[in-house]
Design a protein around this motif. Structure first.
Motif: not given
Length: 301
Positions: A92-93, A113-117, A146-147
């Motif tokens: 993750e990151g 908007a939310d580039p977490r993966f 998240p999307s």
């Protein structure tokens, strides 16, 4: 696919997928080590059966936080396998700018908007001692933000010296596992592999094809995961019989030369065009694990 379906935390689904990718890795490693035994003719017959060297590949953030990781399993210098890697990872990151732009262009919602993966999967490449035994590639993976969430993967055969009956067996077995998931799906994934594993600067395919998919999200996570599992489950029955069929085929130095030149072609594709290689390096994954696909020896004319 029907477009990206919005994700939630999906902790249970992510764990289920990662656990299965790890179990598939374990099954293949066991089968490949078993294939090192048995009757064998040729210059490597007197070598001892090789085993996988297993190396943890932890991933840490800038402040030392745990971001998952995986295991790199590589077997070198075997009687049957000259080099084979079977890697598992669950990481993750936060995506970098290049990856964010690429995913936004592909239509992944909310990635800017939310580039977490989070991503998990298994990746396999085998380069064989006998030039008549085909090289092979396989991977299956799940990606989450998240999307959105999606699956990808496939398997393709890469013989330096092709045999029509080997190609037919590989494709027929792949089709038998994928056909239950929908009429017309196997031809679609086969055509996708033909398009993806094409080398533009050489104007030719990398191998004799197989299956490939990416961005698989129909809105039914369980159904898409079941398809991904069957792509993975199809691998050993697709490939092990080809090892047994060709492992004792006599080969010449000319055959070896053909193999090494073909490996140069394979390396060109993986370094220049393969999206997984680019993503792995861009997101800071262990470089040795990402480049595990490269052959131990290759040549160019």
């Amino acid at each position: 696919m029907a477009g990206y379906i919005k994700a939630t935390g999906m902790e249970e689904e992510r764990k289920t997928a990662a656990d299965w990718f790890r179990s598939l890795r374990d099954e293949i490693v066991t089968a490949f080590e078993a294939a090192e035994h048995g009757d064998l003719a040729g210059p490597t017959a007197d070598l001892p059966p090789a085993r996988f060297e297993v190396t943890p590949t932890p991933r840490h953030g800038e402040n030392g936080e745990d971001l998952g990781g995986g295991i790199m399993s590589v077997m070198r210098g075997g009687r049957v396998f000259e080099k084979v890697g079977v890697n598992f990872s669950a990481v993750e990151g936060t995506l970098g700018e290049g990856a964010i732009r690429s995913m936004a262009q592909r239509g992944v919602p909310g990635i800017e908007a939310d580039p977490r993966f989070w991503a998990a999967g298994i990746s396999l490449v085998a380069h064989m001692q006998n030039p008549h035994v085909p090289a092979v590639h396989m991977n299956t993976r799940m990606f989450w933000t998240p999307s959105a969430w999606w699956f990808g993967g496939g398997a393709d055969l890469n013989p330096p010296i092709p045999y029509a009956e080997d190609t037919a067996h590989f494709h027929a077995t792949q089709e038998s596992f994928i056909a239950p998931h929908g009429e017309g799906l196997y031809p679609q994934l086969k055509a996708w592999a033909d398009e993806y594993f094409f080398i533009p600067h050489r104007g030719r395919a990398r191998g004799v094809g197989g299956t490939f998919m990416d961005d698989r999200n129909t809105g039914d996570w369980a159904a898409d995961f079941a398809l991904t599992r069957d792509i993975g489950r199809a691998f050993l029955p697709s490939y092990l019989p080809l090892i047994e069929r060709r492992r004792n085929t006599p080969w010449t130095e000319a055959d070896r030369d053909t193999q090494l030149i073909y490996r140069g072609l394979y390396a060109e594709y993986n370094l220049v065009w393969d999206r997984g290689t680019k993503f792995g390096l861009a997101t800071g994954h262990n470089a040795d694990a990402v480049l595990m696909s490269l052959p131990p020896l290759a040549k160019w004319t």
